[in-house]
Design a protein around this motif. Structure first.
Motif, short mmCIF file in Angstrom:
data_model
loop_
_atom_site.label_atom_id
_atom_site.label_comp_id
_atom_site.label_asym_id
_atom_site.label_seq_id
_atom_site.Cartn_x
_atom_site.Cartn_y
_atom_site.Cartn_z
N VAL A 77 -1.00 22.27 28.67
CA VAL A 77 0.46 21.77 28.76
C VAL A 77 1.22 22.23 27.79
O VAL A 77 1.89 22.74 28.22
N LEU A 78 1.02 22.39 26.37
CA LEU A 78 1.90 22.52 25.02
C LEU A 78 1.75 24.57 25.44
O LEU A 78 2.45 24.75 25.44
N CYS A 79 0.44 24.76 25.42
CA CYS A 79 0.98 26.50 24.76
C CYS A 79 1.89 27.01 26.20
O CYS A 79 1.77 28.30 25.43
N VAL A 80 2.37 26.38 27.57
CA VAL A 80 2.43 27.19 28.16
C VAL A 80 4.24 27.63 27.88
O VAL A 80 4.85 28.08 28.07
N ASN A 81 4.22 26.52 26.73
CA ASN A 81 5.94 26.42 26.29
C ASN A 81 5.90 26.86 25.05
O ASN A 81 6.98 26.80 24.36
N GLY A 82 5.05 27.45 24.89
CA GLY A 82 4.81 28.13 23.44
C GLY A 82 4.91 27.67 21.84
O GLY A 82 4.47 28.12 21.25
N TYR A 83 3.81 26.41 22.48
CA TYR A 83 3.48 25.76 21.14
C TYR A 83 1.66 26.18 21.10
O TYR A 83 1.59 26.42 21.99
N SER A 84 1.48 26.67 19.91
CA SER A 84 0.35 27.23 19.24
C SER A 84 -0.88 25.82 19.64
O SER A 84 -0.99 24.69 19.40
N ASN A 85 -2.34 26.53 18.92
CA ASN A 85 -3.07 26.25 19.29
C ASN A 85 -3.56 24.73 17.82
O ASN A 85 -4.12 23.75 18.03
N GLU A 86 -2.68 25.09 16.96
CA GLU A 86 -3.30 24.65 15.79
C GLU A 86 -2.04 23.52 15.74
O GLU A 86 -2.66 22.30 15.74
N PHE A 87 -0.87 23.35 16.82
CA PHE A 87 -0.41 22.51 16.74
C PHE A 87 -0.84 21.20 18.10
O PHE A 87 -0.97 20.43 16.96
N ALA A 88 -1.20 22.02 18.81
CA ALA A 88 -1.58 21.49 19.95
C ALA A 88 -2.98 20.27 19.33
O ALA A 88 -3.33 18.84 19.68
N GLY A 89 -3.63 20.87 18.79
CA GLY A 89 -4.81 20.40 17.29
C GLY A 89 -4.22 19.33 16.60
O GLY A 89 -4.97 18.24 17.01
N LEU A 90 -2.92 19.58 16.26
CA LEU A 90 -2.02 18.04 15.27
C LEU A 90 -1.93 17.77 16.35
O LEU A 90 -2.74 16.00 15.52
N CYS A 91 -1.75 17.88 17.40
CA CYS A 91 -0.70 16.26 17.71
C CYS A 91 -2.14 15.51 18.63
O CYS A 91 -1.52 14.30 18.87
N GLY A 92 -3.34 15.70 18.79
CA GLY A 92 -4.73 15.45 19.20
C GLY A 92 -5.11 14.21 18.33
O GLY A 92 -5.49 13.69 18.24
N ALA A 93 -4.99 15.33 17.19
CA ALA A 93 -5.56 14.34 15.41
C ALA A 93 -4.66 13.11 15.27
O ALA A 93 -4.98 12.15 15.64
N LEU A 94 -3.06 13.19 15.64
CA LEU A 94 -1.90 11.98 15.69
C LEU A 94 -2.06 11.36 16.42
O LEU A 94 -2.19 10.00 15.79
N PHE A 95 -2.80 11.51 17.25
CA PHE A 95 -3.02 10.37 18.81
C PHE A 95 -3.98 9.53 18.60
O PHE A 95 -4.72 7.90 18.72
N ILE A 96 -5.10 10.18 17.73
CA ILE A 96 -6.50 9.25 17.67
C ILE A 96 -6.13 8.58 16.04
O ILE A 96 -6.50 7.41 16.51
N VAL A 97 -5.60 8.77 14.82
CA VAL A 97 -5.43 8.56 14.33
C VAL A 97 -4.35 7.53 14.20
O VAL A 97 -4.60 6.28 13.61
N PHE A 98 -3.10 7.66 14.60
CA PHE A 98 -2.46 6.21 14.87
C PHE A 98 -2.69 5.18 15.72
O PHE A 98 -2.59 4.06 15.47
N GLY A 99 -3.79 5.78 17.17
CA GLY A 99 -4.57 4.62 17.87
C GLY A 99 -5.52 3.71 16.67
O GLY A 99 -5.20 2.51 17.27
N ILE A 100 -6.12 4.33 16.05
CA ILE A 100 -7.13 3.88 14.90
C ILE A 100 -6.15 2.68 14.79
O ILE A 100 -7.18 1.81 14.35
N LEU A 101 -5.26 3.35 13.92
CA LEU A 101 -4.85 2.13 13.10
C LEU A 101 -4.09 1.23 14.12
O LEU A 101 -3.76 0.36 13.45
N GLY A 102 -3.37 1.28 14.81
CA GLY A 102 -2.58 0.25 16.00
C GLY A 102 -4.00 -0.93 16.13
O GLY A 102 -3.83 -2.05 16.51
N ALA A 103 -4.96 -0.08 16.65
CA ALA A 103 -6.23 -1.21 16.96
C ALA A 103 -6.70 -1.96 15.87
O ALA A 103 -6.61 -3.12 16.15
#
Length: 503
Positions: free
Chosen positions: A273-299
């Protein structure tokens, strides 16, 4: 019914007359059990996604297509649907200890089978060994995913159940995070693939060793709560029938299962979804990591909160509504270029609100379906979520269209011309629909807490059970028991001590 002959005999020996006098105990070894289940869940998740972050290198080295590499991860989703029903029966009928040991050996055997193309020379079809190993690990997944709710119910007192469930449940996304970090770090070139495969054997082997050597019983000698004493009192098929007829449970299962499907689709499709609008794979990986880390903290925060307040319904409804708002924001902002900070914040909030309700929803599934077995209550939600995840992912990918405007894509292959706008709006719409249904139609009493409300047990920490703890309590003569223990209140009214509702 519950597993563990010693535990079954002791718990069944308690008559209703003695229930009010029972001393409930907790055992320090419950934390060892939780550690084993958490380590096993984390290891299984790393094995699941170990190939995805280095898919191009794996495909090139083993001469595989991209679809074949994707199936090494998708097999988990497919296998979990039919095997989930078997896992429910194993947990509630065979017992938590043997289910965990079986899961540990399947997980370890799968991790070893994946490395055989390097251990045995002249392998003609390495994909068969890779897929075989992943399939064994996929069979193990359903056993360990369903375990935290049952473990919390059988071994932990009521003020620690949500926290224990949270720790066991959040170990799985922690494993996903580790796979996304470790696989790219270990595989810099094709020759590093054996190092990656061998590294993932270590936690799987450790979990297998601990499960086999340190787990001695499915249930403690003395239950930690009144709910645990009556746990899994319904037979397997009878329990499933009760779940299907339970309106509140069906609404929760469909809505939370849909949430699982949306989160699975989001995790799998985020990079595309992100790469078609010019976002790098590294940035997509960062977003995925933030998604999980903050999910664990919230839980963690929400698990501690509901353990103290028992506001299960309020927590899950508010969490669902906030998740829907963030999902709509992602659907809109992900179609814009140059919004790195906004997208990173949105993905963090998506995990914070969405992931945090997962352990609470599992506890609520047990509360609204008691006395049906915890394995059935939590497992059926997960199986339904996997099925909804397949449907949602197929629907989202089918609605992609070819882009007509100039592309700024950073995607590889044919993905650079795809437009995900309609698909993301549909995902936001489904999230909103599930939230509205849950808020408007889900209402339930907390049946397990009601069952425990009539008792006032003293919960004691018990390190090493004495011999007396391993035998059932002796029946006292009726004249020796106080009136309330015979089902009467102090005024002599019958049934007052056990008037809590199970309906």
């Amino acid at each position: 019914m519950m597993a563990g002959p010693a535990g079954d005999g002791q718990w069944a020996a308690a008559t209703p007359a003695l229930a009010a006098l029972r001393v409930y105990r907790v055992y320090a070894r419950r934390w060892v059990f939780l550690l084993v289940v958490s380590l096993l869940s984390c290891s299984n998740a790393t094995l699941w996604l170990s190939f995805a972050p280095v898919a191009d290198t794996i495909a090139q080295h083993f001469l595989l297509s991209t679809d074949q590499v994707n199936w090494l991860s998708l097999v988990y989703l497919v296998v979990s649907i039919p095997s989930g029903m078997v896992a429910i029966w194993v947990l509630d009928s065979v017992g938590l200890r043997w289910a965990t040991i079986l899961c540990a050996w399947l997980n370890f055997a799968g991790s070893v089978l994946r490395t055989l193309p390097y251990m045995i020379l002249e392998i003609q079809d390495p994909f068969a060994f890779l897929m075989g190993g992943q399939s064994l690990c996929a069979l193990a997944q359903t056993l360990v995913i369903f375990s935290p709710a049952k473990l919390a119910a059988l071994w932990f007192p009521e003020h620690q159940r949500a926290t224990a469930n949270m720790i066991g449940t959040m170990a799985n996304p922690l494993g996903i995070l580790m796979a996304n970090v470790l696989s790219p770090a270990l595989v810099q070139k094709e020759d590093d693939i054996p190092i990656m495969l061998t590294s993932y054997i270590i936690p799987a082997g450790l979990a297998c060793l601990l499960a086999t050597a340190c787990l001695w019983e499915s249930v403690p000698p003395t239950p930690p709560s009144a709910g645990a004493a009556h746990s899994t009192s319904e037979k397997f098929l009878d329990g499933l029938k009760l779940l299907v007829r339970n309106k509140a449970y069906v609404i929760l299962a469909v809505c939370f299962g849909g949430g699982i499907g949306i989160f699975s689709s989001f995790s799998a499709l985020l990079e595309q979804v992100l790469c078609v609008n010019g976002y790098s794979n590294e940035f997509a990986g960062l977003c995925g990591a933030l998604f999980i880390v903050f999910g664990i903290l919230g839980a963690l925060v929400l698990g501690l909160y509901v353990d103290r307040t028992k506001h299960f319904t309020e927590a899950i409804k508010i969490g669902f509504c906030l998740t829907s708002v963030v999902c709509v924001a992602f659907a809109l902002v992900s179609q814009l270029r140059g919004q790195n900070i906004a997208l990173a914040a949105i993905c963090s909030l998506f995990g914070l609100f969405g992931f945090s309700v997962a352990p609470v929803a599992m506890e609520l599934a047990v509360e609204c379906s008691f006395p049906v077995g915890e394995g059935a209550a939590a497992g059926l939600v997960f199986v339904l979520g996997q099925a909804e995840g397949v449907l949602i992912m197929v629907l989202l990918t089918a609605l992609t269209v070819r882009r007509t405007e100039p592309s700024f894509s950073t995607c590889r292959g044919a993905q650079d011309t795809l437009d995900w706008k309609v698909s993301m709006l549909l995902m936001a719409g489904l999230s909103t629909l599930f939230s509205c249904c849950l808020v408007l139609f889900f209402h339930t009493p907390y049946r397990r807490l009601q069952a425990e409300a009539g008792t006032s047990p003293s919960v004691q920490e018990h390190q090493c059970p004495a011999a007396a703890d391993l035998t059932p309590p002796q029946q006292a003569p009726p004249e020796a028991l106080p009136k309330h223990s015979l089902g009467q209140d102090t005024a002599g009214n019958p049934g007052a001590a056990h008037s809590q509702s199970f309906s």
